[in-house]
Design an enzyme around this catalytic site. Sequence first.
Site, PDB file in Angstrom:
ATOM      1  N   CYS A  69       0.604   4.032   2.943  1.00 35.39           N
ATOM      2  CA  CYS A  69       0.858   3.195   4.194  1.00 35.39           C
ATOM      3  C   CYS A  69       2.274   2.902   4.329  1.00 35.39           C
ATOM      4  CB  CYS A  69       0.588   1.432   3.886  1.00 35.39           C
ATOM      5  SG  CYS A  69      -1.455   1.300   4.602  1.00 35.39           S
ATOM      6  N   CYS A  80       1.168  -1.265  -0.080  1.00 32.73           N
ATOM      7  CA  CYS A  80      -0.026   0.142   0.496  1.00 32.73           C
ATOM      8  C   CYS A  80       1.068   1.059   0.523  1.00 32.73           C
ATOM      9  CB  CYS A  80      -0.979  -0.118   0.735  1.00 32.73           C
ATOM     10  SG  CYS A  80      -1.836   1.418   1.800  1.00 32.73           S
TER      11      CYS A  80
END
Length: 123
Positions: free
Chosen positions: A48, A45
């Site tokens: 992230c 991600c």
Amino acid sequence: MKTEKTTHLTKADFLSKVADFESNPNEWKYLGDKPALIDFYATWCGPCKTIAPILEELADEYEGKIYIYKIDTEKEEELSSAFGIRSIPTLLFVPMGENPQMAQGAIPKNKLKEAIENILLKD
């Protein structure tokens, strides 16, 4: 090499350090001795990856005051579904003696600090 200040949690860690939601499914009972910030993330991600170094900095800055935990949603699918994690990153702010609050997305460092001060350390 720099050591990580954030702590990766497995489901077993979560049940012993944060909350035993299996024994206590209807009641939030935080088990920690300091407030916590929990990052639900995935290795693939982008957002992230953006907040990961910020969380490391915050773990350093708030060392001894709060815990910063990380949960890999791919490895810990049961935890993710228990908390209804639909998008990542999702951050769970866990104050002492209160219900946790959830925030989604890659939050900038100044906003994270604000949330830590206002939700976790307000006393």
